[in-house]
Scaffold this motif. Structure first.
Motif, mmCIF file in Angstrom:
data_model
loop_
_atom_site.group_PDB
_atom_site.id
_atom_site.type_symbol
_atom_site.label_atom_id
_atom_site.label_comp_id
_atom_site.label_asym_id
_atom_site.label_seq_id
_atom_site.Cartn_x
_atom_site.Cartn_y
_atom_site.Cartn_z
ATOM 1 N N SER A 53 -6.073 1.562 -7.570
ATOM 2 C CA SER A 53 -6.327 2.875 -6.664
ATOM 3 C C SER A 53 -7.802 3.084 -6.462
ATOM 4 N N PRO A 54 -7.992 3.379 -4.935
ATOM 5 C CA PRO A 54 -9.505 3.700 -4.803
ATOM 6 C C PRO A 54 -9.939 5.047 -5.456
ATOM 7 N N GLU A 55 -9.110 5.779 -5.911
ATOM 8 C CA GLU A 55 -9.457 7.013 -6.921
ATOM 9 C C GLU A 55 -10.053 6.543 -8.087
ATOM 10 N N VAL A 74 1.038 -1.012 -0.072
ATOM 11 C CA VAL A 74 0.103 -0.058 -0.059
ATOM 12 C C VAL A 74 0.728 1.446 0.022
ATOM 13 N N THR A 75 0.668 2.110 -1.201
ATOM 14 C CA THR A 75 1.399 3.314 -1.040
ATOM 15 C C THR A 75 0.766 4.697 -1.546
ATOM 16 N N VAL A 76 1.400 5.859 -0.730
ATOM 17 C CA VAL A 76 0.549 6.800 -0.966
ATOM 18 C C VAL A 76 1.557 8.040 -1.509
ATOM 19 N N ASP A 77 1.024 8.825 -2.364
ATOM 20 C CA ASP A 77 1.883 9.693 -2.989
ATOM 21 C C ASP A 77 1.702 10.796 -1.934
ATOM 22 N N ALA A 119 1.019 -13.239 -9.495
ATOM 23 C CA ALA A 119 1.923 -12.228 -9.387
ATOM 24 C C ALA A 119 2.583 -12.028 -7.880
ATOM 25 N N PRO A 120 3.937 -11.970 -7.486
ATOM 26 C CA PRO A 120 4.575 -11.882 -6.153
ATOM 27 C C PRO A 120 3.946 -10.675 -5.487
ATOM 28 N N ALA A 121 3.244 -9.711 -6.058
ATOM 29 C CA ALA A 121 2.910 -8.409 -5.467
ATOM 30 C C ALA A 121 1.649 -7.711 -5.901
ATOM 31 N N MET A 122 1.075 -6.986 -5.379
ATOM 32 C CA MET A 122 0.051 -5.900 -5.990
ATOM 33 C C MET A 122 0.129 -4.552 -5.224
ATOM 34 N N VAL A 123 0.416 -3.631 -6.029
ATOM 35 C CA VAL A 123 0.542 -2.376 -5.404
ATOM 36 C C VAL A 123 -0.499 -1.447 -5.644
ATOM 37 N N LEU A 124 -1.153 -1.186 -4.543
ATOM 38 C CA LEU A 124 -2.321 -0.193 -4.479
ATOM 39 C C LEU A 124 -1.563 1.278 -4.251
ATOM 40 N N MET A 125 -2.057 2.249 -4.927
ATOM 41 C CA MET A 125 -1.629 3.428 -4.649
ATOM 42 C C MET A 125 -2.829 4.655 -4.730
ATOM 43 N N PRO A 181 6.304 -2.116 -10.083
ATOM 44 C CA PRO A 181 5.185 -1.254 -10.654
ATOM 45 C C PRO A 181 3.857 -1.113 -9.892
ATOM 46 N N VAL A 182 3.223 0.228 -9.914
ATOM 47 C CA VAL A 182 1.835 0.380 -9.903
ATOM 48 C C VAL A 182 1.166 -0.656 -10.341
ATOM 49 N N SER A 183 0.126 -1.273 -9.483
ATOM 50 C CA SER A 183 -0.447 -2.300 -10.124
ATOM 51 C C SER A 183 -1.775 -1.791 -11.096
#
Length: 330
Positions: A245-247, A7-10, A266-272, A199-201
């Motif tokens: 992204s919830p956006e 989980v990532t936040v700009d 996939a080894p990971a899922m990136v939420l932003m 990468p961003v998923s």
């Protein structure tokens, strides 16, 4: 193998959605709403990665909110570079193409990354090791500088996406799975690279992402474009691009994407998302309190689905990189 949820936040200033890129006098009131989001993460044992930029670091009150969360080991603090407002500044007007870091001279990229990295270290007592470029504007030049500065993981690539019409990067053919960055191109994997790209998923409701991407490319040309075939198939739910992204996606679509990532091993899922979406009226995605409740509810649902129902682990960007690059300190 189940994916790891990252989980990532700009974590950044307000006022970016009207096409204005101010070098100074930016406000960061949205950071006061970060604890609302952190509470949702805490419920699921999720340590998000806050990728912070210059206006946030330079504001004592905003930095204090993040310092408290970081001190409690509830999150990672990474770096997020907005070229238009990150020192050193030259006082010249900002041209649209200069909002992409990849369009700046190497010396300018290096100076700005040095300042950002050193200032984060000073604020938080720890050098950042994770990074995302503002507007996803990273190229191989910036990636090499990140390696010089001790970064081990980047998350600037947004696959199946093209910003070249705005003089930004073209990531249409970039891998959507994590990979070591090669020496010559940010979008090309290497067996021995020391910078991990996560990468961003982005994906589709069809599990064969590459094949679906090729189909979408065909739909954008010739008679199919005139017939608006791409939009029709999206509305029918037959070929639908989903950004994690919830956006830009509701809970149902995010769950659909997570199923595809799990099915594809996939080894990971990136939420932003952008921190400005946590303060109503500061992003086009959250305009009032009702929107904010919906936004936080979407996060709660995808976290519950991944971490409880599907039993995924969750890690920060650097902690995940420590698994993929064994010499990395988590």
């Amino acid at each position: 193998m189940k994916p790891v949820l990252i989980v990532t936040v700009d974590t950044e200033e307000e006022g970016l959605w009207g096409g204005r890129y101010r070098a100074t006098e930016n406000t960061v009131e949205n950071i006061q709403s970060v604890p609302l989001f952190q509470e949702v993460c805490d419920r699921y044992g999720i340590r998000p990665t806050y990728l912070v930029d210059a206006p946030v670091i330079e504001d004592d009150r905003a930095a204090g909110v993040l310092q408290e969360i970081h001190a409690g080991e509830r999150a990672e603090i990474g770096a997020h570079l907005h070229p238009w407002c990150s020192p050193p500044l030259d006082g010249q007007p900002i041209e649209p193409r200069q909002t992409y870091m990849c369009n700046l001279p190497e010396t300018v990229q290096r100076d700005k990354l040095h300042w950002l990295t050193d200032t984060i270290a000073e604020r938080f007592g720890q050098r950042p090791t994770s990074f995302r470029a503002g507007r996803y504007g990273l190229d191989i030049t910036g990636a090499r500088i990140l390696q010089e500065l001790g970064y081990v993981v980047d998350s600037s690539v947004i696959p199946f996406t093209d910003y070249s019409s705005q003089e930004g990067p073209d990531f249409r053919n970039a891998p959507y799975l994590p990979y070591r960055v090669g020496d010559d191109d940010l979008r090309v994997a290497s067996d021995d690279g020391t910078l991990l790209e996560v990468p961003v998923s982005v994906g589709f409701n069809c599990h064969n992402f590459e094949q679906t991407q090729r189909l979408q490319e065909r739909l954008r040309h010739g008679v199919l474009r005139k017939l608006r075939a791409e939009g029709i198939l999206d509305r029918l739910g037959l070929v639908r691009r989903i950004k994690c992204s919830p956006e830009q996606a509701d809970a149902e679509r995010l769950i659909q994407l997570s199923r595809a990532y799990e099915s594809n091993k996939a080894p990971a899922m990136v939420l932003m998302f952008h921190s400005s979406s946590l303060l109503p009226g500061m992003s086009p995605y959250v305009t009032d309190r009702r929107d904010l409740d919906r936004f936080l509810g979407t996060l709660d649902r995808i976290f519950e689905y991944c971490c409880v129902r599907r039993n995924w682990a969750s890690q920060t960007l650097t902690a995940f990189a420590s698994k993929m690059l064994p010499t990395t300190a988590a």
